[in-house]
Design a protein around this motif. Structure first.
Motif, PDB file in Angstrom:
ATOM      1  N   GLY A 205      12.414  -4.096  -5.253  1.00 33.48           N
ATOM      2  CA  GLY A 205      13.485  -3.830  -4.319  1.00 33.48           C
ATOM      3  C   GLY A 205      14.843  -4.263  -4.851  1.00 33.48           C
ATOM      4  N   VAL A 206      14.879  -5.429  -5.476  1.00 34.70           N
ATOM      5  CA  VAL A 206      16.129  -5.939  -6.041  1.00 34.70           C
ATOM      6  C   VAL A 206      16.615  -5.033  -7.166  1.00 34.70           C
ATOM      7  N   LEU A 207      15.685  -4.583  -7.997  1.00 37.28           N
ATOM      8  CA  LEU A 207      16.030  -3.758  -9.154  1.00 37.28           C
ATOM      9  C   LEU A 207      16.189  -2.283  -8.791  1.00 37.28           C
ATOM     10  N   ASP A 208      15.763  -1.919  -7.572  1.00 32.79           N
ATOM     11  CA  ASP A 208      15.800  -0.532  -7.110  1.00 32.79           C
ATOM     12  C   ASP A 208      15.045   0.386  -8.070  1.00 32.79           C
ATOM     13  N   ARG A 209      13.813  -0.013  -8.360  1.00 35.13           N
ATOM     14  CA  ARG A 209      12.967   0.792  -9.231  1.00 35.13           C
ATOM     15  C   ARG A 209      11.515   0.475  -8.917  1.00 35.13           C
ATOM     16  N   ASP A 210      10.617   1.364  -9.290  1.00 41.66           N
ATOM     17  CA  ASP A 210       9.191   1.132  -9.074  1.00 41.66           C
ATOM     18  C   ASP A 210       8.643   0.198 -10.147  1.00 41.66           C
ATOM     19  N   ILE A 211       7.750  -0.673  -9.726  1.00 38.12           N
ATOM     20  CA  ILE A 211       7.012  -1.525 -10.667  1.00 38.12           C
ATOM     21  C   ILE A 211       5.532  -1.303 -10.373  1.00 38.12           C
ATOM     22  N   THR A 212       4.813  -0.792 -11.344  1.00 34.55           N
ATOM     23  CA  THR A 212       3.397  -0.499 -11.175  1.00 34.55           C
ATOM     24  C   THR A 212       2.564  -1.744 -11.446  1.00 34.55           C
ATOM     25  N   VAL A 213       1.621  -2.012 -10.565  1.00 33.92           N
ATOM     26  CA  VAL A 213       0.692  -3.129 -10.739  1.00 33.92           C
ATOM     27  C   VAL A 213      -0.686  -2.566 -11.033  1.00 33.92           C
ATOM     28  N   GLU A 214      -1.270  -2.975 -12.154  1.00 28.75           N
ATOM     29  CA  GLU A 214      -2.622  -2.560 -12.526  1.00 28.75           C
ATOM     30  C   GLU A 214      -3.557  -3.762 -12.460  1.00 28.75           C
ATOM     31  N   THR A 215      -4.658  -3.614 -11.757  1.00 29.87           N
ATOM     32  CA  THR A 215      -5.651  -4.682 -11.694  1.00 29.87           C
ATOM     33  C   THR A 215      -6.607  -4.557 -12.870  1.00 29.87           C
ATOM     34  N   ILE A 216      -6.755  -5.642 -13.607  1.00 29.29           N
ATOM     35  CA  ILE A 216      -7.652  -5.679 -14.761  1.00 29.29           C
ATOM     36  C   ILE A 216      -8.742  -6.707 -14.504  1.00 29.29           C
ATOM     37  N   THR A 217      -9.731  -6.756 -15.356  1.00 25.55           N
ATOM     38  CA  THR A 217     -10.830  -7.705 -15.183  1.00 25.55           C
ATOM     39  C   THR A 217     -10.395  -9.101 -15.635  1.00 25.55           C
ATOM     40  N   HIS A 218     -11.175 -10.074 -15.214  1.00 20.62           N
ATOM     41  CA  HIS A 218     -10.953 -11.460 -15.644  1.00 20.62           C
ATOM     42  C   HIS A 218     -10.981 -11.547 -17.171  1.00 20.62           C
TER      43      HIS A 218
END
Length: 280
Positions: A205-218
């Protein structure tokens, strides 16, 4: 009465130095490389290497209070020299991890715990500021965010209550100049529990851009993080984050409860540090 600030090149150390100097207190800023220190006018500088006891006497000469970063190497000699120099109070920037089960053998917690125990055994009046996760830990995401890359996390929904480093500096300055915190051990957090995913949403929100979060394994996270830090520390962090997925992080002491001032928010920290995430 001169106050010695160790680790004076660090974010918190610099901020404490500035606050004490602005309040008119005599301050000596110490670093392993004092030539690289940038300090306010009127602040003395000194060499202090916490695993080189020969640097202690000159740094502690005339000092009555110390703001101490936790370094177990040389801590016993430091305590002895401090006592001989007439130091009357030590404020330690410790870690909330010292309260966790297994802290004695944990690679993160044991570092601060060893220093706490040495100070407690010294007989000197001490204040332990047990800080939880710094908001500035988010700078670890600055490179991938700046390059438009996804943030790959094993535990994106781990909860923490990140504390703004300036809040720590405010509390440390109060501990060094007032009586209310003297001799206490306080756990410090920010005023809001946020998951990593929620912190990244704030940054987006601060950067006004999308940030993708990818869940990876331990296992994938362990391999990824081991490129930057020792394996025992990686295992400790991942175990901490796995446990933190259980629910909101507890809110401990803040600038609101200790100083009567609102705690700075993660959004405020993100806004102040937005340039670090632009990739420029």
């Amino acid at each position: 009465m001169t106050v010695l600030i160790t680790g004076a090149r660090g974010k918190v150390g610099r901020a404490v130095t500035s606050r004490l100097r602005a309040a008119g207190r005599p301050v000596r800023a110490a670093s392993a490389d004092p030539a690289r220190l940038t300090v306010p006018a009127g602040v003395e500088v000194a060499e202090l290497v916490l695993d080189r006891p020969e640097t202690f006497p000159a740094a502690l000469d005339g000092v009555r209070e110390v703001f101490l970063y936790p370094e177990p190497g040389g801590i016993d000699a430091f305590v002895e020299t401090a006592r001989a120099a007439g130091v009357e109070h030590i404020v330690l920037l410790s870690s909330s991890s010292v309260l966790a089960p297994g802290a004695e053998t944990d690679p993160l917690a044991s570092h601060s715990l060893r220093v706490e125990r040495a100070l407690a055994a010294s007989g000197l009046p001490c204040t332990f500021l047990r800080a939880d996760a710094f908001a500035s830990n988010a700078l670890g995401w600055s490179h991938p965010i700046g390059q438009g890359q996804p943030i790959r996390l094993a535990y994106p929904d781990a909860h923490i209550a990140p504390i703004h480093p300036e809040d720590i500096a405010d509390i440390a300055a109060e501990a060094l100049t007032g009586a209310a915190l003297k001799g206490r051990a306080v756990t410090l957090t920010g005023g809001q529990s946020l998951t990593f995913r929620e912190q990244l949403a704030v940054l987006a929100g601060v950067l006004d851009r999308d940030i993708t979060v990818e869940t990876i394994t331990h296992a994938e996270a362990e391999q990824q993080m081991s490129r930057f830090m020792p394996a025992p520390m990686v295992r400790s962090l991942l175990a901490l984050w796995a446990a933190a997925c259980a629910g909101p992080a507890p809110i401990a002491e803040t600038t609101h409860t200790l100083l009567g001032r609102p705690a700075r928010t993660f959004h405020q920290w993100a806004t102040e540090n937005a340039a670090a995430f632009t990739g420029r």
